[in-house]
Design a protein around this motif. Structure first.
Motif, PDB file in Angstrom:
ATOM      1  N   SER A 183       7.088 -28.808 -27.029  1.00  0.00           N
ATOM      2  CA  SER A 183       7.713 -28.736 -28.320  1.00  0.00           C
ATOM      3  C   SER A 183       7.457 -28.677 -29.410  1.00  0.00           C
ATOM      4  O   SER A 183       8.205 -27.882 -30.506  1.00  0.00           O
ATOM      5  N   GLU A 184       6.145 -29.309 -29.903  1.00  0.00           N
ATOM      6  CA  GLU A 184       5.701 -28.603 -31.257  1.00  0.00           C
ATOM      7  C   GLU A 184       5.311 -27.213 -31.350  1.00  0.00           C
ATOM      8  O   GLU A 184       6.134 -27.187 -33.133  1.00  0.00           O
ATOM      9  N   GLU A 185       5.010 -26.730 -30.539  1.00  0.00           N
ATOM     10  CA  GLU A 185       4.862 -25.314 -30.769  1.00  0.00           C
ATOM     11  C   GLU A 185       5.956 -24.599 -31.331  1.00  0.00           C
ATOM     12  O   GLU A 185       6.591 -23.809 -31.896  1.00  0.00           O
ATOM     13  N   THR A 186       6.799 -24.707 -29.872  1.00  0.00           N
ATOM     14  CA  THR A 186       8.735 -24.356 -29.910  1.00  0.00           C
ATOM     15  C   THR A 186       9.040 -24.746 -31.033  1.00  0.00           C
ATOM     16  O   THR A 186      10.219 -23.883 -31.918  1.00  0.00           O
ATOM     17  N   ASN A 187       8.672 -25.907 -32.277  1.00  0.00           N
ATOM     18  CA  ASN A 187       9.952 -26.561 -32.859  1.00  0.00           C
ATOM     19  C   ASN A 187       9.140 -24.983 -34.267  1.00  0.00           C
ATOM     20  O   ASN A 187       9.975 -25.239 -34.834  1.00  0.00           O
ATOM     21  N   VAL A 190      10.383 -21.352 -37.883  1.00  0.00           N
ATOM     22  CA  VAL A 190       9.732 -19.751 -38.599  1.00  0.00           C
ATOM     23  C   VAL A 190      11.336 -18.570 -38.101  1.00  0.00           C
ATOM     24  O   VAL A 190      11.691 -18.207 -39.057  1.00  0.00           O
ATOM     25  N   PHE A 191      12.227 -18.646 -37.095  1.00  0.00           N
ATOM     26  CA  PHE A 191      12.726 -18.009 -36.671  1.00  0.00           C
ATOM     27  C   PHE A 191      13.325 -18.328 -37.610  1.00  0.00           C
ATOM     28  O   PHE A 191      14.764 -16.776 -37.887  1.00  0.00           O
ATOM     29  N   GLN A 192      14.703 -19.336 -38.317  1.00  0.00           N
ATOM     30  CA  GLN A 192      15.501 -19.915 -39.322  1.00  0.00           C
ATOM     31  C   GLN A 192      14.980 -19.627 -40.393  1.00  0.00           C
ATOM     32  O   GLN A 192      15.706 -19.114 -41.171  1.00  0.00           O
ATOM     33  N   VAL A 193      13.952 -19.337 -40.524  1.00  0.00           N
ATOM     34  CA  VAL A 193      13.132 -18.869 -41.882  1.00  0.00           C
ATOM     35  C   VAL A 193      13.481 -16.651 -42.729  1.00  0.00           C
ATOM     36  O   VAL A 193      14.355 -16.097 -42.818  1.00  0.00           O
ATOM     37  N   THR A 226      14.859 -17.026 -28.840  1.00  0.00           N
ATOM     38  CA  THR A 226      14.460 -17.012 -27.402  1.00  0.00           C
ATOM     39  C   THR A 226      13.309 -15.712 -26.751  1.00  0.00           C
ATOM     40  O   THR A 226      12.367 -16.401 -26.629  1.00  0.00           O
ATOM     41  N   GLU A 227      14.038 -15.195 -27.466  1.00  0.00           N
ATOM     42  CA  GLU A 227      12.926 -13.953 -27.310  1.00  0.00           C
ATOM     43  C   GLU A 227      12.235 -13.757 -28.410  1.00  0.00           C
ATOM     44  O   GLU A 227      10.999 -13.386 -28.499  1.00  0.00           O
ATOM     45  N   PHE A 228      12.243 -14.342 -29.945  1.00  0.00           N
ATOM     46  CA  PHE A 228      11.571 -14.268 -30.460  1.00  0.00           C
ATOM     47  C   PHE A 228      10.488 -14.911 -30.910  1.00  0.00           C
ATOM     48  O   PHE A 228       9.086 -14.998 -31.295  1.00  0.00           O
ATOM     49  N   ILE A 229      10.352 -16.145 -30.607  1.00  0.00           N
ATOM     50  CA  ILE A 229       9.407 -17.285 -29.870  1.00  0.00           C
ATOM     51  C   ILE A 229       8.383 -16.331 -27.962  1.00  0.00           C
ATOM     52  O   ILE A 229       7.801 -16.436 -28.290  1.00  0.00           O
ATOM     53  N   ALA A 230       9.241 -15.938 -27.718  1.00  0.00           N
ATOM     54  CA  ALA A 230       8.274 -15.347 -26.032  1.00  0.00           C
ATOM     55  C   ALA A 230       7.590 -13.838 -26.419  1.00  0.00           C
ATOM     56  O   ALA A 230       6.293 -13.739 -26.323  1.00  0.00           O
ATOM     57  N   SER A 231       8.116 -13.208 -27.982  1.00  0.00           N
ATOM     58  CA  SER A 231       6.852 -12.149 -28.315  1.00  0.00           C
ATOM     59  C   SER A 231       6.216 -13.052 -29.575  1.00  0.00           C
ATOM     60  O   SER A 231       4.704 -12.402 -28.747  1.00  0.00           O
ATOM     61  N   PHE A 232       5.918 -13.960 -29.578  1.00  0.00           N
ATOM     62  CA  PHE A 232       4.863 -14.523 -30.389  1.00  0.00           C
ATOM     63  C   PHE A 232       4.099 -15.369 -28.925  1.00  0.00           C
ATOM     64  O   PHE A 232       2.390 -15.847 -29.124  1.00  0.00           O
TER      65      PHE A 232
END
Length: 171
Positions: free
Chosen positions: A103-107, A112-115, A163-169
């Motif tokens: 959760s820490e990494e995902t949060n 970052v996504f929200q920015v 979820t796609e954004f997070i997966a790309s990193f």
């Protein structure tokens, strides 16, 4: 009567113990939706089951990183009958139990996504990322994405969901 009810339930519900059902019911709906979205990418038959070897890919699609031990434990926990397949509910419970370490990494990635999601529509475009990157590129923020890096993240897509954004990193 309980035995008859058990037969009438879908297989993924028959697999859960009472404790697991409670955990599943406690998973927030948006988290279940994220899990379901990634799971469905590999659920070729639409029966809410995937092969065990797809678990790692699903976890990556969610933007999570797990070590070999966690991956093996998740698979062992999910494949209750040893047939090499995993039901969605079992997968969601096993992943959610371990989600605290993710959760820490995902949060951080969600923040970052929200920015980048400047208009708040739940999607980001390359233009939104480039705008923020250019705003931060005054030298005070090292590691700002270049246009070619942004294009690589998006590939042929015009927008990315969280979820796609997070997966790309995570790749």
């Amino acid at each position: 009567m309980g035995q008859i009810r058990s037969i009438l339930l879908p297989p993924e519900e028959r697999e859960l113990t009472e404790e697991e059902r409670k955990i599943f019911d406690d998973i927030p709906e948006d988290t279940k939706d994220d899990y379901r979205c990634a799971f469905s990418l590999y659920d070729r038959c639409g029966d809410l089951h995937v092969r065990c070897k797809e678990i790692e890919k699903i976890i990556w699609a969610l933007g999570l990183q797990v070590n070999d031990w966690d991956r093996k434990e998740i698979m062992k926990e999910c494949d209750v009958n040893g047939d090499g397949t995993v039901g969605f509910d079992k997968f969601a419970v096993a992943l959610h139990k371990r989600n605290k370490s993710f959760s820490e990494e995902t949060n951080e990635a969600k923040a970052v996504f929200q920015v980048f999601d400047r208009n708040g529509d739940g999607l980001i475009t390359a233009e939104e990322i480039l705008y923020v990157s250019k705003t931060l590129s005054d030298g005070s923020c090292p590691g700002v994405l270049t246009e070619s890096e942004v294009r690589k993240i998006f590939g042929k897509n015009e927008t990315l969901k969280e979820t796609e954004f997070i997966a790309s990193f995570s790749r």
